[in-house]
Design a protein around this motif. Structure first.
Motif, mmCIF file in Angstrom:
data_model
loop_
_atom_site.group_PDB
_atom_site.id
_atom_site.type_symbol
_atom_site.label_atom_id
_atom_site.label_comp_id
_atom_site.label_asym_id
_atom_site.label_seq_id
_atom_site.Cartn_x
_atom_site.Cartn_y
_atom_site.Cartn_z
ATOM 1 N N GLN A 1 30.980 -26.136 10.277
ATOM 2 C CA GLN A 1 30.284 -25.345 9.272
ATOM 3 C C GLN A 1 29.916 -26.261 8.100
ATOM 4 N N GLN B 1 22.859 -23.830 5.223
ATOM 5 C CA GLN B 1 21.959 -22.717 4.897
ATOM 6 C C GLN B 1 20.769 -23.158 4.062
ATOM 7 N N TYR C 1 18.085 -29.178 3.809
ATOM 8 C CA TYR C 1 19.101 -28.749 4.752
ATOM 9 C C TYR C 1 19.984 -29.927 5.167
#
Length: 115
Positions: A3, A107, A94
């Motif tokens: 993540q 995100q 990004y």
């Protein structure tokens, strides 16, 4: 899985500087290359800079000499120092992490450079 969470975007005048950060969590031991990409309105996402686990870097011609990518493996974080910003640098930035055969994207964080 990995993540990614980006931070550091914002509004800056032309000629100014910003530093983006991307913190990784999850299966971080498997990450090889990390990088920054950007997408301006109406345009395709493009590579800005990448850095391997060994520290090798690669930059788009448009940012060479102005942007610097770095990586703190102890903090599982990659940075993008952006200097001498231009209006054409305006985009959503990004973060990406490659851990073959997979990859993860953050995100995105908005960078706006005013003229």
């Amino acid at each position: 899985q990995v993540q990614l969470v980006e931070s550091g975007g914002g509004l800056v005048q032309a000629g100014g500087s910003l530093r983006l950060s991307c913190a990784a969590s999850g299966s971080i031991f498997s990450i090889n290359t990390m990088g920054w990409y950007r997408q301006a309105p109406g345009k395709q996402r493009e590579l800005v800079a990448t850095i391997t686990s060994g520290g090798s870097t690669n930059y788009a011609d448009s940012v060479k000499g102005r942007f610097t990518i770095s990586r703190d493996n102890a903090k599982n974080t990659v940075y993008l120092q952006m200097n001498s910003l231009k209006p054409e640098d305006t985009a959503v930035y990004y973060c990406k992490a490659d851990y073959w055969p997979l990859s993860s994207w953050g995100q995105g964080t908005q960078v706006t450079v005013s003229s």
